[in-house]
Design a protein around this motif. Structure first.
Motif, PDB file in Angstrom:
ATOM      1  N   ASN A  24      84.656  62.681 -64.700  1.00 42.37           N
ATOM      2  CA  ASN A  24      84.442  61.344 -65.256  1.00 42.37           C
ATOM      3  C   ASN A  24      85.019  60.308 -64.290  1.00 42.37           C
ATOM      4  OD1 ASN A  24      87.286  60.862 -65.930  1.00 42.37           O
ATOM      5  ND2 ASN A  24      86.963  62.390 -67.533  1.00 42.37           N
ATOM      6  N   TRP A  25      84.643  59.075 -64.488  1.00 42.96           N
ATOM      7  CA  TRP A  25      85.029  58.021 -63.547  1.00 42.96           C
ATOM      8  C   TRP A  25      86.483  57.607 -63.710  1.00 42.96           C
ATOM      9  CZ3 TRP A  25      82.421  57.549 -59.371  1.00 42.96           C
ATOM     10  CH2 TRP A  25      81.079  57.940 -59.357  1.00 42.96           C
ATOM     11  N   LEU A  26      87.063  57.853 -64.863  1.00 41.61           N
ATOM     12  CA  LEU A  26      88.493  57.591 -65.028  1.00 41.61           C
ATOM     13  C   LEU A  26      89.293  58.518 -64.121  1.00 41.61           C
ATOM     14  CD1 LEU A  26      90.913  56.253 -66.373  1.00 41.61           C
ATOM     15  CD2 LEU A  26      90.733  57.951 -68.204  1.00 41.61           C
ATOM     16  N   ALA A  27      88.943  59.792 -64.104  1.00 38.42           N
ATOM     17  CA  ALA A  27      89.625  60.745 -63.219  1.00 38.42           C
ATOM     18  C   ALA A  27      89.441  60.349 -61.761  1.00 38.42           C
ATOM     19  CB  ALA A  27      89.086  62.150 -63.460  1.00 38.42           C
ATOM     20  N   ALA A  28      88.248  59.885 -61.417  1.00 38.22           N
ATOM     21  CA  ALA A  28      87.979  59.465 -60.041  1.00 38.22           C
ATOM     22  C   ALA A  28      88.837  58.266 -59.657  1.00 38.22           C
ATOM     23  CB  ALA A  28      86.500  59.134 -59.876  1.00 38.22           C
TER      24      ALA A  28
END
Length: 103
Positions: free
Chosen positions: A89-93
């Motif tokens: 997900n983009w939060l992890a990125a």
């Protein structure tokens, strides 16, 4: 019985095993990016220390030029961002990017 297995319902997991593996690989690539950029930024400090003065970016005799190390670190960071964003997900990125910048 309320147990999902006893009632014949299919259990769903939050993350698939392959997703977790890809996230782990992406995190390792992000760590490699941070370490590579750190080696580029700390060349002057490494040149002074006895333990680190023979590193490839410091001694000038290495097969890696400083700009190549920086480019590779940026490439690894971009790759880890895309892998984490698309496969996890983009939060992890974005958290991995923040860790790269903080390191």
């Amino acid at each position: 019985m309320t147990d999902a297995r006893a009632s014949g319902e299919k259990r769903t997991s939050v993350a698939s095993r392959s997703g977790v593996r890809w996230a782990g690989c992406s995190a390792r690539v992000a760590a490699g990016s941070a370490n590579t950029i750190n080696c580029y930024l700390d060349r002057d400090i490494d040149a002074v220390m006895k333990r680190t003065k023979r590193r490839p970016l410091v001694d000038g005799h290495g097969s890696i030029k400083p700009w190549e190390a920086l480019a590779w670190g940026i490439f690894l960071g971009a790759g880890s961002t895309l892998l984490l964003g698309l496969l996890a997900n983009w939060l992890a990125a974005s958290l991995a990017d923040a860790a790269i910048l903080f390191y």
